[in-house]
Design a protein around this motif. Structure first.
Motif, PDB file in Angstrom:
ATOM      1  N   ALA A 111       8.435  -1.585   4.810  1.00 26.61           N
ATOM      2  CA  ALA A 111       7.625  -0.685   3.990  1.00 26.61           C
ATOM      3  C   ALA A 111       6.706  -1.478   3.065  1.00 26.61           C
ATOM      4  O   ALA A 111       5.543  -1.110   2.857  1.00 26.61           O
ATOM      5  CB  ALA A 111       8.528   0.240   3.174  1.00 26.61           C
ATOM      6  N   SER A 112       7.223  -2.591   2.509  1.00 26.66           N
ATOM      7  CA  SER A 112       6.397  -3.416   1.630  1.00 26.66           C
ATOM      8  C   SER A 112       5.256  -4.073   2.407  1.00 26.66           C
ATOM      9  O   SER A 112       4.137  -4.207   1.889  1.00 26.66           O
ATOM     10  CB  SER A 112       7.259  -4.481   0.948  1.00 26.66           C
ATOM     11  N   ILE A 113       5.513  -4.481   3.667  1.00 27.64           N
ATOM     12  CA  ILE A 113       4.457  -5.063   4.507  1.00 27.64           C
ATOM     13  C   ILE A 113       3.373  -4.031   4.789  1.00 27.64           C
ATOM     14  O   ILE A 113       2.166  -4.315   4.702  1.00 27.64           O
ATOM     15  CB  ILE A 113       5.057  -5.601   5.823  1.00 27.64           C
ATOM     16  N   ASN A 114       3.794  -2.802   5.120  1.00 29.70           N
ATOM     17  CA  ASN A 114       2.833  -1.739   5.406  1.00 29.70           C
ATOM     18  C   ASN A 114       2.032  -1.346   4.169  1.00 29.70           C
ATOM     19  O   ASN A 114       0.837  -1.052   4.266  1.00 29.70           O
ATOM     20  CB  ASN A 114       3.563  -0.526   5.970  1.00 29.70           C
ATOM     21  N   LEU A 115       2.674  -1.345   3.015  1.00 29.83           N
ATOM     22  CA  LEU A 115       1.956  -1.025   1.782  1.00 29.83           C
ATOM     23  C   LEU A 115       0.949  -2.116   1.428  1.00 29.83           C
ATOM     24  O   LEU A 115      -0.125  -1.830   0.888  1.00 29.83           O
ATOM     25  CB  LEU A 115       2.948  -0.821   0.630  1.00 29.83           C
ATOM     26  N   LYS A 116       1.300  -3.363   1.720  1.00 28.11           N
ATOM     27  CA  LYS A 116       0.355  -4.458   1.484  1.00 28.11           C
ATOM     28  C   LYS A 116      -0.881  -4.284   2.364  1.00 28.11           C
ATOM     29  O   LYS A 116      -2.019  -4.446   1.908  1.00 28.11           O
ATOM     30  CB  LYS A 116       1.025  -5.796   1.778  1.00 28.11           C
ATOM     31  N   ALA A 117      -0.641  -3.936   3.646  1.00 27.63           N
ATOM     32  CA  ALA A 117      -1.766  -3.710   4.568  1.00 27.63           C
ATOM     33  C   ALA A 117      -2.597  -2.511   4.121  1.00 27.63           C
ATOM     34  O   ALA A 117      -3.837  -2.535   4.212  1.00 27.63           O
ATOM     35  CB  ALA A 117      -1.223  -3.495   5.982  1.00 27.63           C
ATOM     36  N   TYR A 118      -1.928  -1.473   3.633  1.00 24.66           N
ATOM     37  CA  TYR A 118      -2.631  -0.282   3.122  1.00 24.66           C
ATOM     38  C   TYR A 118      -3.500  -0.661   1.910  1.00 24.66           C
ATOM     39  O   TYR A 118      -4.660  -0.234   1.807  1.00 24.66           O
ATOM     40  CB  TYR A 118      -1.603   0.771   2.720  1.00 24.66           C
ATOM     41  N   GLY A 119      -2.952  -1.456   1.014  1.00 25.51           N
ATOM     42  CA  GLY A 119      -3.696  -1.864  -0.174  1.00 25.51           C
ATOM     43  C   GLY A 119      -4.896  -2.737   0.158  1.00 25.51           C
ATOM     44  O   GLY A 119      -5.960  -2.624  -0.470  1.00 25.51           O
ATOM     45  N   GLU A 120      -4.729  -3.623   1.162  1.00 29.19           N
ATOM     46  CA  GLU A 120      -5.833  -4.491   1.558  1.00 29.19           C
ATOM     47  C   GLU A 120      -7.009  -3.708   2.128  1.00 29.19           C
ATOM     48  O   GLU A 120      -8.167  -4.139   2.025  1.00 29.19           O
ATOM     49  CB  GLU A 120      -5.344  -5.534   2.562  1.00 29.19           C
ATOM     50  N   ARG A 121      -6.733  -2.555   2.743  1.00 28.72           N
ATOM     51  CA  ARG A 121      -7.825  -1.739   3.285  1.00 28.72           C
ATOM     52  C   ARG A 121      -8.647  -1.069   2.198  1.00 28.72           C
ATOM     53  O   ARG A 121      -9.840  -0.832   2.374  1.00 28.72           O
ATOM     54  CB  ARG A 121      -7.239  -0.648   4.224  1.00 28.72           C
ATOM     55  N   PHE A 122      -7.993  -0.750   1.067  1.00 26.87           N
ATOM     56  CA  PHE A 122      -8.681  -0.016   0.015  1.00 26.87           C
ATOM     57  C   PHE A 122      -9.005  -0.863  -1.206  1.00 26.87           C
ATOM     58  O   PHE A 122      -9.615  -0.376  -2.162  1.00 26.87           O
ATOM     59  CB  PHE A 122      -7.821   1.184  -0.416  1.00 26.87           C
ATOM     60  N   ALA A 123      -8.571  -2.110  -1.218  1.00 29.93           N
ATOM     61  CA  ALA A 123      -8.840  -2.975  -2.380  1.00 29.93           C
ATOM     62  C   ALA A 123     -10.322  -3.305  -2.438  1.00 29.93           C
ATOM     63  O   ALA A 123     -10.961  -3.586  -1.415  1.00 29.93           O
ATOM     64  CB  ALA A 123      -8.003  -4.251  -2.286  1.00 29.93           C
ATOM     65  N   SER A 124     -10.853  -3.285  -3.638  1.00 26.39           N
ATOM     66  CA  SER A 124     -12.270  -3.576  -3.825  1.00 26.39           C
ATOM     67  C   SER A 124     -12.496  -5.055  -4.143  1.00 26.39           C
ATOM     68  O   SER A 124     -11.605  -5.731  -4.616  1.00 26.39           O
ATOM     69  CB  SER A 124     -12.831  -2.715  -4.951  1.00 26.39           C
TER      70      SER A 124
END
Length: 340
Positions: free
Chosen positions: A327-340
C-alpha cells in the motif's frame, strides 16, 4: 543504508522483572554520572570524560553497598553514563536545555543492549546477561519472544539497540480508568434514592480523578502523534501522500471502533496538514476509493477479494508482499503522479 525498526517484545514474568532491573540500573548510572558532572563543575573542575566516569563507576560496582549492580550487564550502565555525558556536553554547546535527573515514577524505563552481543532470530531476540548459566533450560531466559515474526533481519549489523517500556503507561492508565468507572457506577447504585441518584463527595472525587485519567491518556496519545508527525516532516520529503479513510464507516465495526478511535486519524491529518504547510511540503490525499492495498505493485492487477485478515498479498504474477508495504508503494506512485 541505515534503517530504524521498532518491534514489540512479549517477555514472561521473569524476563520482565530482569528488564525492569536493567532499566533501574541504567537510570541510576545516568543520574550518578550527571550528579558527578554537576558537582565537579560547581567546584570549578573541568569536564569529566565518560571513560574516566566509567572507570570510577566500575570501582563503585565492586563495593559492598552497590554489589547489586554486578547482576546487571556492564554495557547497560556504561552506555547510560555515556548518554549523560553527551547530554551534559550538548547543554554547554547550546543544543539543548540542562539535562534533568531521571525520575523513577515519571521517566520512561529504558536501557541499552550491546550491539555486538544482541542476537535476533525470526521469532526471538537474545539479551545479554539475563542468565549466566550454561544449562540449556537456563539459557532460554535470555531469549525473549517477538510479537512480530520475521520482522527484523538476522544477517545485518545492529546499531544502538534500545529497549523501552513505552506502552506500559497507557495500559496502566487504561486499567485505572476502567476500575474508576466501575467504582463510580457501583457508588451511584449504592446511593440511589428512588428514581434519582445521589452524588456524594466520594463520587465527586472519583469523577475528578477519572477526568484526570482521561486527560492524561488524551495527552499521551496526542504527544505520540505529534512526535510521529515531526519525525516524518523533519526528513524533508518532496511530498507526503496519505489516504482519505472512511473513518465513520470504520467506527461502525464493533471489533475495531475502539482501536480506530484511539488512533486519532482526524487529529493526525490536521496536524500533518499544518506542519506540511509550515515546512513547504506538498501533502497529497489519495482518493477514498483508490485500491492501495488491493492493487498489485508489479502487474497492476486488482485483487477484489482481499480480506482485512489477509496480511500478505499474493498475486497470480508471483508477487508476494506484505499488504501494508505494498500500500505504501502504491501511495508513493500515486503521489508521484500528482506531485508538482
Amino acid at each position: 543504508m541505515v534503517k530504524a525498526i521498532k518491534v514489540m517484545l512479549i517477555p514472561n514474568n521473569v524476563q520482565k522483572t530482569k528488564m525492569f532491573q536493567y532499566a533501574g540500573a541504567s537510570r541510576f548510572a545516568y543520574n550518578w554520572a550527571l550528579a558527578r558532572e554537576k558537582e565537579n563543575y560547581e567546584k570549578g573542575g573541568k569536564f569529566i570524560s565518560d571513560s574516566e566516569l566509567r572507570k570510577e563507576f566500575t570501582k563503585l560496582r565492586h563495593s559492598e553497598e552497590y554489589a547489586w549492580l554486578l547482576n546487571i550487564s556492564n554495557n547497560v550502565t556504561k552506555q547510560a553514563i555515556k548518554d549523560a555525558c553527551t547530554a551534559y556536553k550538548n547543554f554547554f554547546k547550546g543544543l539543548q536545555k540542562f539535562p534533568r535527573f531521571k525520575s523513577k515514577k515519571r521517566s520512561m524505563p529504558k536501557f541499552y543492549q550491546d550491539n555486538v552481543k544482541i542476537q535476533f532470530s525470526n521469532t526471538h531476540v537474545k539479551f545479554e546477561g539475563f542468565s549466566s548459566s550454561r544449562k540449556a533450560n537456563k539459557q532460554k531466559m535470555n531469549w525473549v519472544r517477538l510479537a512480530e515474526h520475521g520482522r527484523i533481519p538476522t544477517d545485518v549489523k545492529y546499531m544502538n539497540p534500545r529497549i523501552s517500556f513505552d506502552g506500559l503507561k497507557v495500559k496502566k492508565l487504561e486499567k485505572q480508568k476502567r476500575r474508576l468507572q466501575r467504582s463510580i457506577s457501583r457508588s451511584y447504585e449504592k446511593n440511589k434514592k428512588g428514581e434519582s441518584y445521589c452524588k456524594t463527595n466520594n463520587v465527586i472525587k472519583k469523577e475528578k480523578l477519572l477526568l484526570k485519567r482521561n486527560h492524561r491518556l488524551t495527552n499521551i496519545r496526542k504527544n505520540y502523534l505529534n512526535q510521529t508527525i515531526s519525525e516524518i516532516v523533519n526528513r524533508k520529503p518532496r511530498f507526503i501522500c496519505i489516504e482519505d479513510l472512511n473513518v465513520s464507516g470504520m467506527m461502525e465495526n464493533r471489533h475495531l471502533s475502539k482501536a480506530v478511535q484511539e488512533q486519532g486519524f482526524f487529529w493526525f491529518r490536521k496536524q500533518l496538514e499544518h506542519k506540511c504547510g509550515d515546512k513547504g511540503i506538498q501533502l497529497i490525499v489519495a482518493d477514498r476509493f483508490y485500491p492501495s492495498s488491493k492493487l498489485c505493485s508489479c502487474c497492476g492487477n486488482i485483487k477484489k477479494d482481499l480480506k482485512l485478515s489477509d496480511r500478505v498479498y499474493r498475486c497470480a504474477c508471483g508477487n508476494i508482499i506484505d499488504r501494508d508495504f505494498q500500500a505504501s508503494i502504491n501511495l508513493k506512485a500515486y503521489g508521484e503522479r500528482f506531485a508538482s
